[in-house]
Design a protein around this motif. Structure first.
Motif: not given
Length: 286
Positions: A124-128, A177-180, A185-186, A208-212
């Motif tokens: 969330y913080g690494s993408l402009d 986009f979602s966190g995953g 993207i990163a 989240d664990l499932s996204v991990q």
């Protein structure tokens, strides 16, 4: 011996189990040290300093994955920043493909960054948020190449497809986009220069664990497909066990134990490693 502060020399390259490893050496870190100055407590006199890393040494061979585990404050993120040449060490060397990154002139270091990229912890913080995905993903190329706009768009579409996103996603913004998906993207941004090494600093801890599991499987698939090498920084033993060939345990800036993950976590020798393993929740204990 429980405490390991140096890497033993050998005539043959070896893997985590001490067996012959034919892969070429990619990253060589020797006696890496870093000290942070503390706030002044008096006007005159030298500033006190705290040691974040104290003589860390290791190798990573091409196509392999090395995990670094330890609690907060152990020096993991400092190590990642030094390997990426984002900070300057107090001592020691970081050699990628035989070149000491911290002794390269600025222009040569910029060119060398094609070979090593980073995936940060927070998707969330690494993408402009003000830039499109295409702009974000192609940013490393813009600093290295004289590619045309059409070529950048083509490369962006290619790398987005490689991480499981659609070419049309290039025109969207991170908030869509979602966190995953943001972490994909990163990862695409890190992949676009076709690097030899990716340093991943807690790449799934904010998910989240499932996204991990999805992101870790993606990293494993990309390694199999492209032969990329990983330095994975994590406090989560399950994460490094899933992805890494070898694990270093970092405590107070020193390597206290190392080995294959299945050996290290099933029979830890150092008391600190034993405490880390014991702190992992177990279903049969609940």
């Amino acid at each position: 011996m429980n405490t390991i502060d140096t890497v033993a020399s050998s005539a043959l390259p070896t893997g985590a189990g001490g067996q012959f490893d034919p892969a070429p050496l990619l990253l060589r870190v020797r006696d890496l040290q870093h000290h942070y100055p503390l706030p002044r407590t008096r006007l005159l006199g030298p500033r006190a300093r705290v040691a974040a890393l104290q003589g860390v040494s290791f190798d990573i061979r091409a196509g392999r994955s090395l995990g670094v585990v330890g609690e907060s404050g152990s020096g993991k993120s400092t190590l990642a920043r030094l390997v990426m040449a984002l900070d300057t060490p107090s001592g020691g060397t970081v050699e990628l493909l035989g070149r000491d990154l911290h002794r390269l002139p600025a222009r040569e270091l910029r060119a060398a960054r094609r070979d090593f990229q980073m995936v940060f912890q927070d998707p969330y913080g690494s993408l402009d948020p003000r830039q499109t995905v295409e702009r974000i993903v192609t940013e490393p190329l813009q600093a290295l190449d004289s590619a045309t706009g059409a070529e950048l768009r083509e490369r962006a579409a290619e790398v987005l497809a490689q991480v499981g996103l659609r070419p049309g996603d290039a025109l969207k913004y991170p908030h869509e986009f979602s966190g995953g998906q943001r972490q994909r993207i990163a990862i695409a941004r890190a992949l676009i220069t076709r690097p030899r090494l990716i340093v991943a600093d807690e790449p799934v801890s904010a998910l989240d664990l499932s996204v991990q599991a999805q992101v870790l499987n993606l990293l494993a698939d990309l390694q199999e497909q492209f032969g990329v090498t990983y330095l994975l920084i994590s406090h989560d033993l399950a994460v490094v066990q899933h992805l890494c060939d070898e694990v270093l345990v970092l405590h107070q800036g020193r390597i206290v134990e190392r080995g294959a993950p299945e050996d290290l976590f099933s029979a830890p020798r150092h008391p600190y490693t034993q405490a880390l393993v014991a702190s992992v929740p177990r279903i049969d204990a609940l």
